[in-house]
Write a protein that holds these residues in place. Structure first.
Motif, PDB file in Angstrom:
ATOM      1  N   LEU A  30       0.845  -1.198   0.000  1.00 11.00           N
ATOM      2  CA  LEU A  30       0.000   0.000   0.000  1.00 11.00           C
ATOM      3  C   LEU A  30       0.880   1.248   0.000  1.00 11.00           C
ATOM      4  N   GLY A  31       1.966   1.217   0.774  1.00 13.16           N
ATOM      5  CA  GLY A  31       2.906   2.332   0.813  1.00 13.16           C
ATOM      6  C   GLY A  31       3.640   2.554  -0.494  1.00 13.16           C
ATOM      7  N   CYS A  38       2.657   7.678   6.778  1.00 11.00           N
ATOM      8  CA  CYS A  38       1.845   6.854   7.691  1.00 11.00           C
ATOM      9  C   CYS A  38       1.700   5.421   7.188  1.00 11.00           C
ATOM     10  N   PHE A  39       2.018   5.166   5.895  1.00  7.05           N
ATOM     11  CA  PHE A  39       1.970   3.803   5.355  1.00  7.05           C
ATOM     12  C   PHE A  39       3.352   3.166   5.278  1.00  7.05           C
ATOM     13  N   THR A  40       4.406   3.980   5.310  1.00  2.31           N
ATOM     14  CA  THR A  40       5.746   3.440   5.075  1.00  2.31           C
ATOM     15  C   THR A  40       6.615   3.427   6.328  1.00  2.31           C
ATOM     16  N   ASP A  41       6.312   4.263   7.301  1.00  2.09           N
ATOM     17  CA  ASP A  41       7.174   4.427   8.463  1.00  2.09           C
ATOM     18  C   ASP A  41       6.438   3.952   9.721  1.00  2.09           C
ATOM     19  N   ASN A  42       6.697   2.702  10.122  1.00  2.00           N
ATOM     20  CA  ASN A  42       6.063   2.125  11.307  1.00  2.00           C
ATOM     21  C   ASN A  42       4.527   2.256  11.259  1.00  2.00           C
ATOM     22  N   PRO A  43       3.900   1.709  10.219  1.00  2.00           N
ATOM     23  CA  PRO A  43       2.467   1.943  10.013  1.00  2.00           C
ATOM     24  C   PRO A  43       1.572   1.160  10.975  1.00  2.00           C
ATOM     25  N   SER A  47      -2.691   4.966  13.619  1.00  4.07           N
ATOM     26  CA  SER A  47      -1.889   6.145  13.273  1.00  4.07           C
ATOM     27  C   SER A  47      -2.238   6.629  11.867  1.00  4.07           C
ATOM     28  N   SER A  48      -2.515   5.697  10.954  1.00  2.00           N
ATOM     29  CA  SER A  48      -2.893   6.086   9.594  1.00  2.00           C
ATOM     30  C   SER A  48      -4.223   6.814   9.585  1.00  2.00           C
TER      31      SER A  48
END
Length: 78
Positions: A30-31, A38-43, A47-48
């Motif tokens: 998805l990232g 919010c999809f690529t860094d510790n998702p 948080s998304s």
């Protein structure tokens, strides 16, 4: 009562996000489709959702991708 033709009508953002995560088999792919932190860094879903609710341009990208996925699913089902 007139039924809305808008596929996003009545769809909750969390439902949209969960369906996209399922379709892309996780946040990683998805990232790759939507390059937002919010999809690529510790998702995580929470948080998304928090980010998407505060960030109209990011939400628009997610909704646009969701509409694309709906069209793909409909095409694949034929």
């Amino acid at each position: 009562m007139e039924q809305s033709k808008d596929p996003l009508h009545g769809k909750r953002l969390d439902t949209i996000l969960e369906e996209l995560i399922a379709y892309y088999e996780g946040f990683e792919r998805l990232g790759e489709e939507i390059k937002i932190k919010c999809f690529t860094d510790n998702p995580s879903i929470n948080s998304s959702l928090k980010f998407l609710r505060k960030t109209p341009w990011a939400r628009a990208k997610v909704e646009s991708l969701y509409l694309y996925v709906l069209r793909q699913k409909k095409r694949d089902a034929q």
